[in-house]
Write an enzyme that holds these catalytic residues in place. Structure first.
Site, mmCIF file in Angstrom:
data_model
loop_
_atom_site.group_PDB
_atom_site.id
_atom_site.type_symbol
_atom_site.label_atom_id
_atom_site.label_comp_id
_atom_site.label_asym_id
_atom_site.label_seq_id
_atom_site.Cartn_x
_atom_site.Cartn_y
_atom_site.Cartn_z
ATOM 1 N N TRP A 269 8.165 0.159 2.869
ATOM 2 C CA TRP A 269 7.745 -0.409 4.159
ATOM 3 C C TRP A 269 6.868 -1.640 3.958
ATOM 4 O O TRP A 269 5.871 -1.823 4.653
ATOM 5 C CB TRP A 269 7.012 0.632 5.021
ATOM 6 C CG TRP A 269 7.905 1.729 5.491
ATOM 7 C CD1 TRP A 269 7.872 3.032 5.092
ATOM 8 C CD2 TRP A 269 8.983 1.628 6.432
ATOM 9 N NE1 TRP A 269 8.863 3.745 5.714
ATOM 10 C CE2 TRP A 269 9.564 2.913 6.553
ATOM 11 C CE3 TRP A 269 9.514 0.574 7.179
ATOM 12 C CZ2 TRP A 269 10.643 3.168 7.385
ATOM 13 C CZ3 TRP A 269 10.593 0.835 8.015
ATOM 14 C CH2 TRP A 269 11.146 2.116 8.114
ATOM 15 N N LEU B 109 0.830 -1.204 0.000
ATOM 16 C CA LEU B 109 0.000 0.000 0.000
ATOM 17 C C LEU B 109 0.868 1.259 0.000
ATOM 18 O O LEU B 109 0.746 2.115 -0.860
ATOM 19 C CB LEU B 109 -0.931 0.021 1.225
ATOM 20 C CG LEU B 109 -1.837 -1.192 1.441
ATOM 21 C CD1 LEU B 109 -2.654 -0.995 2.719
ATOM 22 C CD2 LEU B 109 -2.753 -1.406 0.253
ATOM 23 N N GLU C 166 -0.668 0.702 10.461
ATOM 24 C CA GLU C 166 -2.090 0.453 10.166
ATOM 25 C C GLU C 166 -2.939 1.691 10.426
ATOM 26 O O GLU C 166 -4.084 1.610 10.847
ATOM 27 C CB GLU C 166 -2.601 -0.726 11.004
ATOM 28 C CG GLU C 166 -3.449 -1.717 10.241
ATOM 29 C CD GLU C 166 -2.641 -2.570 9.283
ATOM 30 O OE1 GLU C 166 -3.232 -3.191 8.396
ATOM 31 O OE2 GLU C 166 -1.409 -2.617 9.420
#
Length: 386
Positions: free
Chosen positions: A155, A124, A364
């Site tokens: 990441w 993402l 998150e």
């Protein structure tokens, strides 16, 4: 209202604790310090079926309830949070494929993902787009039966082991931006798909976090998640509820481990002729830590239970993730202070907990974003308190 685990969940927790005590705790300090990949631990997780947590039983997975799901991440994070991360990204990606994949995609990937023969993650974040996923610049242009994928991700957990790697990209330039976003399942070894350097990190070691370069990667159209363009943002956001529960449970594990270490040390360490736990200053820290751990636990398992009940848990998962992660940071710092100079030493577990905890506030979705999600849910009447 029942705050107890079922007999089956307690048995599952016992199995997890035995695994952590036998195979993770004895090696965590040494392997974390040396950067050694926990290959043997991963193999045992495979044998326990943990790679199939979010995969339905019909595809060989456990199809576990969300409370048991949270138990996995809490117990493993108590031993070594980085190892829990290997399962975290994998489980989120498997959930996306199981929930949104076409029948062909499910049949192709889920059976091997359930056994750990295949592993996965999710791509993402980009160098200039983290929280703002609509700001990604990775594109996929249709060319006959293929998409040509170009961009850079960063990441990315499990990047070196992911097969496939779901990649969030823009398949059109519709406005608002989320309408033009899709997820493509990129198989390992596809030309142009390159896993570059491992990013150096303060903590969260044991699993890799990498930069991924995508240069003219030709992805078959059949690998478009769900088979319909423009649904990628909705697919990812639905999965992030699960992701936030796993991060919240990992944070709970860190907080519990910090409390356990502090309590043990307060009982055994003597100063001025008595255990340091007899001093009120230490007692106040112990009481605060215990309260934070238990409050975090109730929030995490409340959110998990709500999810098991079929509810959307944007607000609940956000509350659990924000509170538990801040409890983890607070408990890790208090544990370090109770240990005094030894808490700063790599020979004691609390030093690692202190480095691992801050990521839980960032990963998150940052805690500030969680609070925005919580407030919007309340203001819109989508959720109530009391």
């Amino acid at each position: 209202m029942d705050f107890e685990l079922s007999d089956e969940q307690q048995l599952f927790r016992d199995v997890l604790r035995d695994f952590v005590d036998r195979e993770i705790r004895p090696v965590a300090r040494e392997w974390e310090a040396s950067g050694r990949y926990p290959t043997e631990i991963v193999e045992t997780m495979r044998k326990l079926g943990l790679f199939g947590l979010t995969i339905p039983e019909e595809y060989g997975g456990l199809g576990t309830d969300m409370i048991s799901f949270a138990l996995v991440f809490e117990e493993i994070a108590k031993g070594w949070m980085g190892v829990a991360g290997i399962l975290g990204s994998h489980s989120l990606s498997c959930w996306l494929i199981a929930r949104h994949g076409t029948p062909e995609q499910k049949a192709r990937y889920l059976p091997d993902l359930a056994t750990g023969r295949r592993r996965t993650g999710i791509a993402l974040t980009e160098p200039d787009a983290g929280t703002d996923l609509q700001g990604i610049t990775t594109t996929a242009v249709r060319d006959g039966d293929f998409y040509v994928l170009n961009g850079r991700k960063t990441w990315i957990t499990n990047a070196r082991h992911a097969d496939p790697l779901p990649v969030l990209c823009k398949t059109s330039h519709e406005e608002p931006a989320h309408r033009g976003m899709s997820v493509l399942l990129v198989d390992a070894g596809t030309p142009g798909f390159t896993v570059e350097r491992d990013l150096p990190k303060l903590g969260y070691r044991g699993t890799e976090s990498c930069e991924v370069l995508l240069e003219d990667v030709r992805v078959p159209g059949a690998r478009l998640l769900g088979g319909v363009e423009g649904r990628g943002m909705q697919q990812v956001l639905s999965g992030l509820e699960t992701g936030r529960l796993n991060v919240a449970a990992r944070a709970l594990g860190i907080a519990q481990a910090a409390y356990d270490e502090a309590l043990s040390y307060a009982r055994s360490r003597h100063a001025f002729g008595q255990p340091i736990g007899d001093f009120q200053a230490v007692q106040l820290k112990i009481a605060e830590m215990a309260s934070q751990v238990q409050a975090a636990r109730l929030l995490v398992y409340w959110a998990a239970a709500r999810s098991d009940g079929g509810h959307r848990v944007d607000m609940e998962a956000g509350m659990a993730k924000a509170f538990a992660s801040e409890a983890a940071v607070s408990c890790a710092l208090n544990a370090m202070q109770i240990h005094g100079g030894y808490g700063y030493s790599k020979e004691f577990i609390v030093e690692r907990l202190y480095r691992d905890a801050p990521l839980m506030m960032i990963g998150e979705g940052t805690n500030d974003i969680q609070r925005v999600v919580i407030a919007r849910s309340l203001l819109a009447g989508k959720a109530t308190i009391g």
